[in-house]
Design an enzyme around this catalytic site. Sequence first.
Site, short mmCIF file in Angstrom:
data_model
loop_
_atom_site.label_atom_id
_atom_site.label_comp_id
_atom_site.label_asym_id
_atom_site.label_seq_id
_atom_site.Cartn_x
_atom_site.Cartn_y
_atom_site.Cartn_z
CG HIS A 132 3.88 -2.53 1.73
ND1 HIS A 132 2.86 -2.07 1.55
CD2 HIS A 132 4.21 -3.83 1.97
CE1 HIS A 132 2.16 -3.18 1.74
NE2 HIS A 132 2.78 -4.11 1.85
CD GLU A 133 6.76 -6.63 3.07
OE1 GLU A 133 6.12 -7.27 3.96
OE2 GLU A 133 5.97 -6.57 2.00
CG HIS B 249 2.93 -5.61 6.46
ND1 HIS B 249 1.59 -5.62 6.43
CD2 HIS B 249 3.37 -5.98 5.09
CE1 HIS B 249 1.11 -5.65 5.14
NE2 HIS B 249 1.98 -5.86 4.15
CD GLU C 240 -1.06 -6.06 2.08
OE1 GLU C 240 -0.08 -5.39 1.72
OE2 GLU C 240 -0.68 -7.43 2.39
ZN ZN Z 1 1.95 -5.99 2.47
#
Ligand code: ZN
Length: 286
Positions: free
Chosen positions: A127-128, A131, A183
């Site tokens: 997930h990071e 980003h 997100e």
């Molecule tokens: Zn996040």
Amino acid sequence: MKKSTARAFWILTLAALWAAGCATTGVNKGDINLISVDQEIAMGQDFSREIAKTYPMLDDVEVTSYFQRLGERIARSSDWPDLQFHFQVVNTADVNAFAIPGGWVYVHRGLIERADNVSEVACVMAHEIGHVVARHGTETLTKQYGIAIVTQLVLGQNPKLWQKVVADLFTTAGILAYSRKQELEADDLGVRYAYRAGYDPNGMATFFEKLLQLQEREPTLLEVWFSTHPPTSQRIERVRAQIASLQLHPGLVKDDPEFLRVRDRIRAMPAVKTLRESQAKPESQR
Ligand code: ZN
């Protein structure tokens, strides 16, 4: 804006518009980002240096090399496989992880200690990485601080500005205050990258479920997480739907004996406080 800063701003803008023509990842096609990829990588160096001065890093070769290997495996399956990523463990009890522009990903020790298996940590790291690949950090940096400040950061004209950016990090004024859209995009990319790297993507859903339970029982561990991430119940549903569309096969990794060894090694280290607890002043000094 001073004359020299204004000129630098236009040089940057033109360079970035030109660079936008050769998109790195394809993930953020159509998004406007005035910072070029090379500038973003250089900024990441300055930013990470300030983070290392401000927050306690877990300095243990066995632990850091394990998470560097795990992270690189996922990053190589991302849409920005040739970016040099750096993975570090923050030595606080928070159940949290974050990333900054240019490929720097941080996992707090509390998150590793609370994970049941490697797939949960791999999915959060993915997930990071999402980003980073979608360049959310520099998008948010420009939105929060404005182009004049960002120009100074890019040109390295005012190194003290990084202190402010790092001080703001876990606040609504900071660069981790992503939009809901960002997100959800990082969730989608994270599930995809973890899966492509061979990790069971269900780790994303089980980890989010764990967060909801922890929120009831030990909310202090999640103060930092919830200051920068929206509530997780709808995210669990979305992630579950995405996983249902994937071909899950028995070769996907959920458990890894080496992860369990490293987690036990961390659990045996002296206990640490959360970021907020360690920043709080004793009663007598208030
Ligand atoms: Zn996040």
